[in-house]
Motif scaffolding. Structure first.
Motif: not given
Length: 259
Positions: A66-74, A80-89
């Motif tokens: 989630t920390e990486s997701v926040a960094y990527l969003n910034t 945009g909405d192509r950042i998926f905050s999920e477990d790939f597996l």
């Protein structure tokens, strides 16, 4: 925003060598003319920045941290909405927003060492749509996947992936290219979907035969396959699993099914 702190439990080793990052992205070849690219575990976006320069790609990323997701969003608002905050597996690639389950796609990433094999098994589940993979992982595993028959590195993943992909070991990345440095070298490989739509045997049985053969790789296949009900004769049974290529495993599986 501060840089993301690498998390040991997620197997995070952030690539900091920009030359290596650009070189990895440039290995994408548009095999079978895909436009959709999914990056696994972008972290702080070292590969992402080069992917986004490729305007003929539609890049999406999947990140469990989630920390990486926040960094990527910034820092990568263009995603945009192509950042998926999920477990790939655990993702259902067939229902992934922005992806068509019949449309070819590529996967790229600096794969966490601890789940790289699981990622490849998921790729195999979606081999009809995942037409290209470019990734970095532990050198030992990368060499194993790309290894030809008759080599001690050759194993289960080598056979299963080589059945459906042409695989090439591209280059080695040393520990100093990462933060924190891993204890081993990393290897970059490319996988490009071959012309085999379907094996000429039962694929589930093929997987079973390959796994059983390598589970006791020091034994001849006659002995290694006994736990799964071997009860026939075939000249290939005198060999060990590491001596058989994909075509020979297909022949053995057909014989297994017919007896």
């Amino acid at each position: 925003m501060q840089k993301v702190k690498p998390k040991k439990h997620l197997g995070q080793h952030f690539l900091k060598d920009m030359n290596a990052a650009e070189r990895i992205v440039n290995l994408l070849s548009r095999h079978k003319n895909y436009t959709k690219v999914l990056e696994i575990g972008p972290g702080m976006g070292v590969l992402t920045q080069f992917l986004l320069k490729k305007t003929d790609y539609q890049t999406s990323v999947v990140e469990i941290d989630t920390e990486s997701v926040a960094y990527l969003n910034t820092h990568f608002a263009d995603l945009g909405d192509r950042i998926f905050s999920e477990d790939f597996l655990k993702m259902n690639l067939a229902n992934l927003k922005g992806f068509d389950s019949t449309e070819p796609m590529a996967i790229i990433g600096n794969f966490p060492y601890n789940i790289s094999s699981q990622i490849f098994f998921k790729v195999l589940e979606h081999k009809d749509t995942v037409v290209e993979v470019v990734c970095m992982l532990q050198k030992e595993v990368a060499k194993r996947i790309a290894s030809p028959p008759g080599n001690k590195d050759y194993g289960i993943l080598s056979v299963l992936l080589q059945a459906f992909y042409d695989i090439k070991y591209e280059f080695t990345v040393l520990p100093g290219a990462f933060n924190p440095p891993p204890k081993v070298d990393s290897g970059v490989i490319s996988l490009r979907r071959n012309a085999i739509d379907k094996l000429e045997c039962d694929e589930k049985k093929f997987f079973q035969v390959v796994k059983a053969g390598f589970n006791q790789r020091r034994k001849t296949l006659r002995n290694a396959l006994k736990p799964i009900g071997l009860n026939f004769e075939h000249e290939l049974l005198n060999k060990r699993a590491e001596q058989l290529g994909v075509a020979e495993f297909v022949l053995l599986t057909k014989a297994f099914t017919e007896n």
